[in-house]
Design a protein around this motif. Structure first.
Motif, short mmCIF file in Angstrom:
data_model
loop_
_atom_site.label_atom_id
_atom_site.label_comp_id
_atom_site.label_asym_id
_atom_site.label_seq_id
_atom_site.Cartn_x
_atom_site.Cartn_y
_atom_site.Cartn_z
N ALA A 121 0.87 -1.28 0.23
CA ALA A 121 0.01 -0.03 0.11
C ALA A 121 0.92 1.26 -0.02
O ALA A 121 0.50 2.29 -0.57
N ASP A 122 2.09 1.14 0.63
CA ASP A 122 2.83 2.48 0.66
C ASP A 122 4.20 2.68 -0.25
O ASP A 122 4.86 3.38 -0.51
N ILE A 123 3.75 1.79 -1.55
CA ILE A 123 4.87 1.74 -2.68
C ILE A 123 4.54 2.96 -3.39
O ILE A 123 3.29 3.22 -3.73
N ASP A 124 5.54 3.85 -3.49
CA ASP A 124 5.21 4.73 -4.58
C ASP A 124 5.90 4.32 -6.08
O ASP A 124 7.10 4.06 -6.17
N PHE A 125 5.10 4.43 -7.01
CA PHE A 125 5.18 4.24 -8.55
C PHE A 125 5.50 5.52 -9.35
O PHE A 125 4.48 6.05 -9.30
N LEU A 126 6.65 5.87 -9.63
CA LEU A 126 6.78 6.89 -10.15
C LEU A 126 7.40 6.72 -11.57
O LEU A 126 8.04 5.92 -11.92
N GLU A 127 6.85 7.67 -12.50
CA GLU A 127 7.23 7.74 -13.94
C GLU A 127 8.75 8.34 -14.22
O GLU A 127 8.90 9.50 -13.76
#
Length: 272
Positions: A121-127
């Motif tokens: 839930a706390d993972i940041d997925f960034l472009e």
């Protein structure tokens, strides 16, 4: 997620990052569009075409990570996020996990996999482009990439960027397809990759950019074994070693950034 990681992606121009290696077009526009098209089918096809062995390979990679509390982890070329999610499930709750990829469609699927009341839930997925990672030097205790480094236009630049953002004393890990060395298996593997996999993948994915023809081409042209280990050493890593998996069909590469890892800041320890 909280912590010292900037969330502003930096991109390279397509002209800067375009590359043709050994006749394989790995330019940003081609690779990004190809993965955009196959994104909805990506996980299903990976599991089918590898007979689910790709899950075992990721488990083996995560086992080799020396995860410490309080320092963040970056998974580059994260795709649909499977490795980042596996890392988050193993790591201490104080470890912030970030996944980066330059294909928006793949990241959308990765974000949908996050579950409430679960480490994912706390993972940041960034472009972000792996050739110009938008993070400060010396940020992450581990920097990983699974089945994505061969798609980076400039392999050496990708490795240098992974090394740059890794903390001193931290790990850089690559999980990638490789060429089996065993006589007989090598020929059977090559036949499957060149003749069977593209037809099955194309039929299921309905992809007009021939993504599953690109796969054997890119694997065949990509350095493996000692050749890739040498590239990691040239990128500034120490104690580089590699471990073949499933008779050499895939390989885990590990290296350490010179220096000593600092103690985590209190803001990181208390992030959650």
């Amino acid at each position: 997620m909280t912590g010292p990681v900037t969330e502003e992606p930096v991109s390279r121009t397509d002209a800067d990052s375009s590359a043709v290696t050994g006749g394989v077009d790995k330019s940003n526009p081609r690779v990004r569009e190809m993965f955009r098209q196959i994104a909805p089918h990506y996980d299903r096809m990976n599991h089918l075409l590898s007979l689910n062995i790709d899950k075992h390979w990721r488990v083996q990679a995560v086992k080799r990570l020396n995860l410490k509390p309080g320092h963040p982890v970056l998974d580059t070329c994260t795709g649909t996020g499977d490795l980042a999610i596996a890392i988050a499930a193993k790591a201490d709750p104080s470890v912030n996990v970030v996944g980066s990829d330059f294909c928006h469609a793949m990241l959308e699927i990765a974000r949908d996999k996050r579950q409430p009341n679960h480490p994912s839930a706390d993972i940041d997925f960034l472009e972000a482009d792996s050739q110009a990672l938008p993070f400060p030097d010396d940020t992450f205790q581990c920097v990983t990439v699974a089945f994505g480094l061969r798609n980076v236009a400039d392999t050496d630049l990708g490795l240098r960027e992974m090394t740059r953002v890794c903390l001193p004393g931290g790990q850089v890990m690559v999980l990638e397809f490789s060429q089996p060395r065993l006589i007989g298996l090598r020929q059977a593997y090559g036949f499957y990759f060149r003749n069977v996999l593209p037809r099955i993948g194309q039929w299921f994915a309905r992809n007009d950019k021939s993504a599953y023809e690109y796969l054997p081409e890119s694997v065949g042209q990509f350095p493996d074994g000692q050749a890739l280990a040498d590239r990691m050493t040239a990128a500034g890593l120490l104690n580089v070693r590699f471990t073949p998996l499933t008779c050499g069909v895939a390989t885990i590469y590990e290296g350490t950034k010179p220096g000593t890892m600092p103690a985590p800041a209190s803001s990181q320890r208390d992030a959650r």
